[in-house]
Design an enzyme around this catalytic site. Structure first.
Site, PDB file in Angstrom:
ATOM      1  N   GLN A 139       4.905  -2.982  -1.496  1.00 56.26           N
ATOM      2  CA  GLN A 139       5.326  -3.103  -0.203  1.00 56.26           C
ATOM      3  C   GLN A 139       6.266  -4.286  -0.085  1.00 56.26           C
ATOM      4  O   GLN A 139       5.982  -5.498  -0.490  1.00 56.26           O
ATOM      5  CB  GLN A 139       4.114  -3.548   0.516  1.00 56.26           C
ATOM      6  CG  GLN A 139       4.350  -3.825   2.129  1.00 56.26           C
ATOM      7  CD  GLN A 139       2.873  -4.244   2.880  1.00 56.26           C
ATOM      8  OE1 GLN A 139       2.441  -5.263   2.465  1.00 56.26           O
ATOM      9  NE2 GLN A 139       2.767  -3.376   3.840  1.00 56.26           N
ATOM     10  N   GLY A 140       7.438  -4.329   0.678  1.00 55.31           N
ATOM     11  CA  GLY A 140       8.673  -5.190   0.601  1.00 55.31           C
ATOM     12  C   GLY A 140       8.573  -5.606   1.803  1.00 55.31           C
ATOM     13  O   GLY A 140       9.549  -5.339   2.727  1.00 55.31           O
TER      14      GLY A 140
ATOM     15  N   SER B 162       2.638  -7.563  -4.075  1.00 52.83           N
ATOM     16  CA  SER B 162       1.622  -7.046  -4.933  1.00 52.83           C
ATOM     17  C   SER B 162       2.329  -5.621  -5.793  1.00 52.83           C
ATOM     18  O   SER B 162       2.640  -4.890  -5.245  1.00 52.83           O
ATOM     19  CB  SER B 162       0.524  -6.715  -4.269  1.00 52.83           C
ATOM     20  OG  SER B 162       0.158  -8.109  -3.396  1.00 52.83           O
TER      21      SER B 162
ATOM     22  N   GLU C  26      -2.950   0.015   6.971  1.00 47.69           N
ATOM     23  CA  GLU C  26      -3.439  -0.784   5.758  1.00 47.69           C
ATOM     24  C   GLU C  26      -4.961  -1.386   6.321  1.00 47.69           C
ATOM     25  O   GLU C  26      -5.795  -1.452   5.688  1.00 47.69           O
ATOM     26  CB  GLU C  26      -2.491  -2.006   5.592  1.00 47.69           C
ATOM     27  CG  GLU C  26      -3.245  -3.112   4.504  1.00 47.69           C
ATOM     28  CD  GLU C  26      -1.889  -3.951   4.352  1.00 47.69           C
ATOM     29  OE1 GLU C  26      -2.109  -4.768   3.242  1.00 47.69           O
ATOM     30  OE2 GLU C  26      -1.211  -4.295   5.066  1.00 47.69           O
TER      31      GLU C  26
ATOM     32  N   ASN D 153      -4.696 -15.191   9.768  1.00 47.57           N
ATOM     33  CA  ASN D 153      -5.908 -15.311  10.925  1.00 47.57           C
ATOM     34  C   ASN D 153      -5.280 -15.897  12.321  1.00 47.57           C
ATOM     35  O   ASN D 153      -5.558 -15.092  13.350  1.00 47.57           O
ATOM     36  CB  ASN D 153      -6.888 -16.223  10.482  1.00 47.57           C
ATOM     37  CG  ASN D 153      -7.957 -15.453   9.684  1.00 47.57           C
ATOM     38  OD1 ASN D 153      -7.537 -14.529   9.083  1.00 47.57           O
ATOM     39  ND2 ASN D 153      -9.177 -16.200   9.551  1.00 47.57           N
ATOM     40  N   GLU D 154      -4.356 -16.868  12.130  1.00 43.77           N
ATOM     41  CA  GLU D 154      -3.758 -17.422  13.315  1.00 43.77           C
ATOM     42  C   GLU D 154      -2.686 -16.243  14.106  1.00 43.77           C
ATOM     43  O   GLU D 154      -2.966 -15.963  15.355  1.00 43.77           O
ATOM     44  CB  GLU D 154      -2.881 -18.645  12.985  1.00 43.77           C
ATOM     45  CG  GLU D 154      -3.814 -19.879  12.768  1.00 43.77           C
ATOM     46  CD  GLU D 154      -4.021 -19.821  11.268  1.00 43.77           C
ATOM     47  OE1 GLU D 154      -4.860 -20.792  10.983  1.00 43.77           O
ATOM     48  OE2 GLU D 154      -3.714 -19.009  10.523  1.00 43.77           O
TER      49      GLU D 154
END
Length: 412
Positions: free
Chosen positions: A131-132, A166, A249, A386-387
């Site tokens: 994934q880019g 990744s 995802e 998370n923010e």
């Protein structure tokens, strides 16, 4: 076996269980439990061989429609498959990004030609994907993407840098968000391109993590080429499609991810029994809360999948990311507390690690729980911090006022 399962679902569970028990043996017996966060280096080729063995028997992409090579499994059956895979100790999947992210995106938004070209190699595990999205100045603020792509005749030419990519070293293809309209900014002027990784003009540089492994990488595009037809959606629609991919995802893919989560939780609980830490009422309480969190995560993923079945996922999928990222980080902390002082001592001095690598590749020999703790520190950051997820939930799900721009800037 769940008491409220239909006869068809019980038969499906028995079919999955029998196949896994019969095939995670012999040649693949040693593959049980391999891989996972912080352990991406483990037996990659063996896990790829297992993935292709699954594909040959029709056990990849089980939730995809039959016309695209899947089994057309219902939401309930997809849950069953992932539960049985976890119980059987199946190894961490190597085709996760293609099967759970890119594949559903192509099914939802791709052309017939793109489906015919890209879906069969994913089903067969012949082509792997990365994934880019993220860039040095476009992580959680993905709309700040600066990687450029220009249409030159029958090809796109791609220039720029991606980071935290990744499995880039193993990937054959990358789906990349690129700026295709000069002078555009933020969400406008972005396109979703499919770019081959094995070509001149693509430079992959591994990033060594706290675990000593290099699951993610920097990727530099310098005139990298891809066919003009390798754009999903129309030019300028990249943001909408990229957000849909993130929804996949955080929805369906979360069930596959929970294969490892459940195995890790059961390992921490067993560790607590063996060390005697379970006699501490605070540890028992945290284990109980962790188990409850795992079940809540599962039920939330099922709810999200039901939404996906009705079309492209919405912003509610951010709930899944917030839940599993926080839960997994806390599991890593719990594992270290169960270990106690022993958790501060590495299993081995610098040198060859469990992957047989050099001291440079494996600076110290970590045990599984140390890897879990170190890797899970990143869970509340990557794939949307998370923010950012809280902002999305507040604004797009609950309809609360937007955070003031000055506060957004201060928070990065």
């Amino acid at each position: 076996m769940k008491q409220n399962e239909s006869p068809a679902d019980r038969a499906f569970r028995a079919e999955v269980r029998d196949w896994l028990q019969g095939n995670l043996s012999g040649e693949f017996a040693h593959a049980r439990g391999l891989g996972g966060p912080g352990r991406e280096h483990e037996a990659f080729e063996e896990r790829l061989a297992w993935e292709r063995h699954m594909a040959a028997a029709g056990w990849t992409c089980v939730g995809w429609p039959r016309e695209h090579g899947g089994r057309g499994a219902t939401v309930e059956q997809q849950v069953i498959f992932h539960e049985e895979y976890a119980l059987a100790g199946g190894p961490a999947r190597v085709n996760h990004i293609g099967e759970n992210l890119l594949g559903p995106t192509i099914i939802a938004f791709g052309t017939d030609e793109q489906r015919a070209r890209f879906l069969p190699p994913i089903v067969a595990a012949r082509e792997l994907w990365c994934q880019g999205y993220s860039e040095p100045n476009a992580g959680s603020d993905l709309a700040n993407v600066q990687t450029r792509a220009e249409l030159a005749g029958d090809h796109w030419l791609v220039d720029g840098q991606k980071v935290w990519t990744s499995l880039a070293l193993e990937a054959d293809w990358c789906f990349a968000v690129c700026r295709t309209e000069p002078g555009s900014s933020r969400h406008k002027g972005l396109s979703y391109l499919l770019v081959p990784m094995r070509q001149d003009g693509v430079d992959i540089r591994p990033i060594v993590q706290l675990t000593g492994t290099s699951e993610f990488n920097e990727v530099f595009f310098d005139g990298a080429r891809t066919d003009a037809g390798n754009i999903v959606g129309a030019p300028g629609e990249g943001w909408r499609i990229a957000m849909a991919t993130l929804g996949f995802e955080r929805g369906v893919a979360t069930l596959g991810q929970q294969v490892g989560f459940r195995r890790e939780f059961e390992g921490v609980a067993d560790l607590a029994r063996r060390t005697g830490a379970i006699d501490d009422p605070l540890v028992r309480d945290r284990l109980t809360r962790s188990y409850m969190g795992l079940e809540i995560m599962r039920l939330n993923a099922v709810r999200t999948m039901a939404g996906v079945a009705a079309g492209a996922p919405g912003p509610e999928s951010s709930i899944s990311k917030l839940v599993w990222g926080t839960w997994h980080r806390e599991l890593g902390e719990l594992a270290m507390d169960v270990l106690g002082a022993a958790g501060l001592i590495a299993d081995g001095a610098p040198g060859a690690g469990p992957d047989g690598g050099s001291a440079k590749a494996q600076p110290y020999d970590l045990n599984d729980w140390q890897r879990l703790f170190l890797f899970s520190r990143s869970d509340t950051i990557y794939a949307g911090s998370n923010e950012i997820q809280r902002n999305i939930i507040a604004e797009r799900v609950l309809g609360l006022p937007r955070e003031p721009a000055a506060d957004r800037k201060a928070r990065g």
